[in-house]
Design a protein around this motif. Structure first.
Motif, PDB file in Angstrom:
ATOM      1  N   GLN A 190       0.675  -1.333  -0.158  1.00 31.07           N
ATOM      2  CA  GLN A 190      -0.079   0.081   0.033  1.00 31.07           C
ATOM      3  C   GLN A 190       0.953   1.196  -0.005  1.00 31.07           C
ATOM      4  OE1 GLN A 190      -0.294  -2.516   2.271  1.00 31.07           O
ATOM      5  NE2 GLN A 190      -2.331  -3.468   1.543  1.00 31.07           N
ATOM      6  N   ASP A 191       2.113   1.222   0.528  1.00 29.66           N
ATOM      7  CA  ASP A 191       3.029   2.380   0.480  1.00 29.66           C
ATOM      8  C   ASP A 191       3.330   2.927  -0.978  1.00 29.66           C
ATOM      9  OD1 ASP A 191       3.150   2.040   2.925  1.00 29.66           O
ATOM     10  OD2 ASP A 191       5.214   0.985   3.168  1.00 29.66           O
ATOM     11  N   ILE A 192       3.185   1.975  -1.989  1.00 33.36           N
ATOM     12  CA  ILE A 192       3.293   2.575  -3.280  1.00 33.36           C
ATOM     13  C   ILE A 192       2.223   2.308  -4.102  1.00 33.36           C
ATOM     14  CG2 ILE A 192       5.842   2.313  -3.264  1.00 33.36           C
ATOM     15  CD1 ILE A 192       5.853  -0.480  -4.383  1.00 33.36           C
ATOM     16  N   GLY A 193       0.987   2.233  -3.603  1.00 36.15           N
ATOM     17  CA  GLY A 193      -0.233   2.273  -4.299  1.00 36.15           C
ATOM     18  C   GLY A 193      -0.559   0.517  -4.787  1.00 36.15           C
ATOM     19  N   LEU A 194       0.025  -0.512  -4.450  1.00 35.23           N
ATOM     20  CA  LEU A 194      -0.216  -1.716  -4.762  1.00 35.23           C
ATOM     21  C   LEU A 194      -1.164  -2.373  -3.772  1.00 35.23           C
ATOM     22  CD1 LEU A 194       3.238  -2.802  -6.370  1.00 35.23           C
ATOM     23  CD2 LEU A 194       1.075  -2.094  -7.250  1.00 35.23           C
ATOM     24  N   LEU A 195      -1.580  -3.787  -4.138  1.00 36.34           N
ATOM     25  CA  LEU A 195      -2.102  -4.652  -3.105  1.00 36.34           C
ATOM     26  C   LEU A 195      -1.520  -5.559  -3.070  1.00 36.34           C
ATOM     27  CD1 LEU A 195      -5.787  -4.481  -4.363  1.00 36.34           C
ATOM     28  CD2 LEU A 195      -4.896  -3.520  -2.360  1.00 36.34           C
ATOM     29  N   PRO A 196      -1.643  -6.359  -1.636  1.00 34.33           N
ATOM     30  CA  PRO A 196      -1.003  -7.917  -1.785  1.00 34.33           C
ATOM     31  C   PRO A 196      -1.506  -8.803  -2.712  1.00 34.33           C
ATOM     32  CG  PRO A 196      -1.907  -7.016   0.591  1.00 34.33           C
ATOM     33  CD  PRO A 196      -2.397  -6.086  -0.786  1.00 34.33           C
ATOM     34  N   TYR A 197      -0.194  -9.617  -2.933  1.00 33.24           N
ATOM     35  CA  TYR A 197      -0.651 -10.696  -3.966  1.00 33.24           C
ATOM     36  C   TYR A 197      -1.728 -11.505  -3.538  1.00 33.24           C
ATOM     37  CZ  TYR A 197      -0.042 -14.616  -7.182  1.00 33.24           C
ATOM     38  OH  TYR A 197      -0.558 -15.700  -7.904  1.00 33.24           O
ATOM     39  N   GLY A 198      -2.842 -11.727  -4.426  1.00 33.35           N
ATOM     40  CA  GLY A 198      -3.892 -12.592  -4.143  1.00 33.35           C
ATOM     41  C   GLY A 198      -4.962 -11.781  -3.377  1.00 33.35           C
ATOM     42  N   ALA A 199      -4.893 -10.539  -3.199  1.00 33.71           N
ATOM     43  CA  ALA A 199      -6.195  -9.525  -2.727  1.00 33.71           C
ATOM     44  C   ALA A 199      -6.741  -9.193  -3.960  1.00 33.71           C
ATOM     45  CB  ALA A 199      -5.562  -8.633  -1.848  1.00 33.71           C
ATOM     46  N   SER A 200      -8.015  -8.987  -4.007  1.00 34.13           N
ATOM     47  CA  SER A 200      -8.662  -8.552  -5.257  1.00 34.13           C
ATOM     48  C   SER A 200      -8.644  -7.112  -4.934  1.00 34.13           C
ATOM     49  CB  SER A 200     -10.298  -9.201  -5.155  1.00 34.13           C
ATOM     50  OG  SER A 200     -10.967  -8.400  -5.943  1.00 34.13           O
ATOM     51  N   ALA A 201      -8.796  -6.738  -6.224  1.00 35.99           N
ATOM     52  CA  ALA A 201      -8.630  -5.255  -6.340  1.00 35.99           C
ATOM     53  C   ALA A 201      -9.882  -4.623  -5.998  1.00 35.99           C
ATOM     54  CB  ALA A 201      -8.518  -4.631  -7.939  1.00 35.99           C
ATOM     55  N   GLY A 202     -10.968  -5.373  -5.982  1.00 39.04           N
ATOM     56  CA  GLY A 202     -12.342  -4.966  -5.688  1.00 39.04           C
ATOM     57  C   GLY A 202     -12.556  -4.815  -4.112  1.00 39.04           C
TER      58      GLY A 202
END
Length: 414
Positions: A190-202
Motif C-alpha cells: 500500500q506504500d506504493i499504491g499496490l495490493l498484496p498478491y492474492g487480494a482482489s482489487a475490488g
C-alpha cells in the motif's frame, strides 16, 4: 504479481543467501581454524555463537516493534551493516573477546534479517502463496551454506588467514544485502499504491487493512504460550540432527567408513531441509495441520532409520535426508501457524515474542543433546528423547490448530 512483489522475494533470497548463510552456516568451518590460530579451545570459540543467540533473544521484542513502526528499508539496511561490521571486527580480532562483541552484533542484526524480516514482509505482500515464498527464502540459508563453505575451503587451501577470509565475508554480506534492502523493499504494498498478491482489487481499502489479534489480546490466550512451547521444543528436537555424524562415527563392526558416512549424513540432511523448506511452505499454505502431521512422520521415520539403519550407509543417508523435512519446520511452519492463528494485524510483534523463546532455547539446545549423549544412556537416550520431543510437539501443535477457529472469530482490523 508485479515486479515489486517479486523484488520482495528476491530481497528475502539475497539476505538469507548472503548475511544469514554466512552467519549461521559457516561458523563450524571457522571453529578449528580460529581456535588453532588464537591458541584457544574450540569451546571458547563456540561461546560466541551462544552470545549471538542470547543477543537475538534480548533484541527480538524490540526488533518486532521497530519492524512494525520503522521503514523496512532503514531497519534492514542498518541490520545488514551490523552483520558486515561484525565480520569486519572478526577480521581484525587479536583475541577471542573481539568475537564475543561481534557475536552480539550478529545477533542484533540477524534477528531482523532472518527471523523477522522474511516472514513479516512476505505476509505483508502476499495474501496467497506466502508459505511457498517464505520457504524459497529460507532454503537459501542451506544453499548459501554449501556455497560459502566451499569458498572457505578453497581460500584456506590457498593459505589465506582467517582474518582475510572474514574481511571477504564482510564485503559479501554488504554486497548481497544493501542494494536490495535500500532500493527493492517497501514495508507494505500500500506504500506504493499496490495490493498484496492474492487480494482482489475490488476489496479496496479492506485489502489494505491487516486483520488479526493485537499483541495484547494474543498474549492473553493460552494458545500464544502453547505456540511458544511448540516452537521452542521444535528448536531443541531438530538439533538432534547435529548428533547424526557423531553417532555414525561411534558405530563399530560396520562395512563402511564411519567418518565419511557421518559427513555425508550431515550434507544430505542439509539438502533435505533445503528442499523441504520450499515444499512444506507450499503445503502449509493449503493445509498447515496436514503439513505438521507429514513433518512429524518424517521426523519419526528419519530418527528410526538413523538409529537402526547401521546395516547400510544408504539407510543412514535416507534417514538423515527424511529428517530434513522435520528440520525445516522451525523456519517455515512456525511463522505460517502464527499468521494463520493470530493474523497479520500485529504479526511482527507477536512473532518476535515467540522467536525470543526459540532463540533462547537454541542457545542451549546443543548442550542438551551433548549432555544426553555423554550420559549413561548414550545415543539410545538421544534417539528416545528425540522421538518423545516430537510426540509432544505434535500434541501441542494439534491443540493450537484445534483453537484456531475460535481465535480467528475474534480478529479485528488494524
Amino acid at each position: 504479481m508485479s515486479l515489486r512483489h517479486m523484488l520482495i522475494v528476491v530481497t528475502g533470497v539475497m539476505i538469507t543467501f548472503g548475511c544469514s548463510a554466512l552467519c549461521f552456516s559457516t561458523w563450524g568451518s571457522f571453529q578449528p581454524v580460529v581456535a588453532t590460530s588464537l591458541g584457544i579451545e574450540k569451546t571458547a570459540f563456540a561461546l560466541y555463537v551462544t552470545i549471538m543467540y542470547l543477543a537475538m533473544t534480548v533484541a527480538s521484542p524490540f526488533a518486532g516493534k521497530l519492524l512494525q513502526t520503522v521503514d523496512a528499508r532503514i531497519l534492514l539496511s542498518i541490520c545488514a551493516c551490523l552483520v558486515g561490521g561484525a565480520f569486519f571486527l572478526m577480521s581484525v580480532a587479536p583475541s577471542i573477546e573481539w568475537f564475543y562483541v561481534a557475536g552480539a552484533l550478529l545477533g542484533a542484526g540477524e534477528v531482523v534479517l532472518l527471523w523477522l524480516a522474511v516472514p513479516t514482509l512476505i505476509n505483508n505482500w502476499f495474501v496467497e502463496r506466502g508459505g511457498f515464498f517464505i520457504g524459497i527464502c529460507m532454503c537459501m540459508t542451506g544453499v548459501g551454506g554449501a556455497v560459502w563453505n566451499a569458498v572457505f575451503t578453497a581460500l584456506v587451501a590457498n593459505g589465506m588467514d582467517f582474518h582475510e577470509i572474514y574481511r571477504i565475508w564482510a564485503i559479501i554480506a554488504l554486497v548481497t544485502s544493501l542494494p536490495f534492502t535500500l532500493f527493492a523493499v517497501r514495508t507494505r504494498p500500500q506504500d506504493i499504491g499496490l495490493l498484496p498478491y492474492g487480494a482482489s482489487a475490488g476489496q479496496g481499502a479492506a485489502a489494505a487493512k491487516p486483520r488479526g489479534l493485537s499483541v495484547k489480546a494474543a498474549m492473553k490466550s493460552p494458545v500464544f504460550y502453547a505456540i511458544c512451547l511448540f516452537a521452542g521444543l521444535i528448536n531443541i528436537a531438530i538439533l538432534i540432527a547435529m548428533q547424526f555424524p557423531s553417532y555414525a562415527r561411534s558405530l563399530t563392526d560396520v562395512a563402511f567408513d564411519v567418518v565419511v558416512v557421518g559427513g555425508v549424513m550431515a550434507t544430505v540432511m542439509m539438502v533435505g531441509q533445503a528442499i523441504a523448506k520450499v515444499a512444506l511452505g507450499g503445503l502449509a499454505d493449503r493445509n498447515a495441520r496436514g503439513t505438521l502431521l507429514f513433518a512429524f512422520s518424517c521426523g519419526i521415520i528419519g530418527i528410526l532409520l538413523c538409529w537402526f539403519g547401521f546395516a547400510s550407509e544408504y539407510l543412514l543417508y535416507s534417514g538423515a535426508f527424511i529428517f530434513g523435512f522435520m528440520y525445516a519446520t522451525a523456519v517455515t511452519l512456525v511463522p505460517i501457524m502464527v499468521r494463520q492463528i493470530f493474523g497479520t494485524r500485529e504479526y511482527s510483534l507477536i512473532y518476535s515474542r515467540i522467536s525470543s523463546v526459540f532463540n533462547l532455547v537454541a542457545s542451549f539446545a546443543a548442550l542438551i543433546w551433548a549432555g544426553i549423549q555423554q550420559s549413561a544412556f548414550g545415543f539410545n537416550g538421544v534417539f528416545v528423547a528425540g522421538i518423545a520431543m516430537l510426540v509432544v510437539v505434535l500434541l501441542i501443535g494439534l491443540y493450537c490448530f484445534s483453537q484456531q477457529r475460535s481465535i480467528v472469530s475474534r480478529w479485528t482490523e488494524e
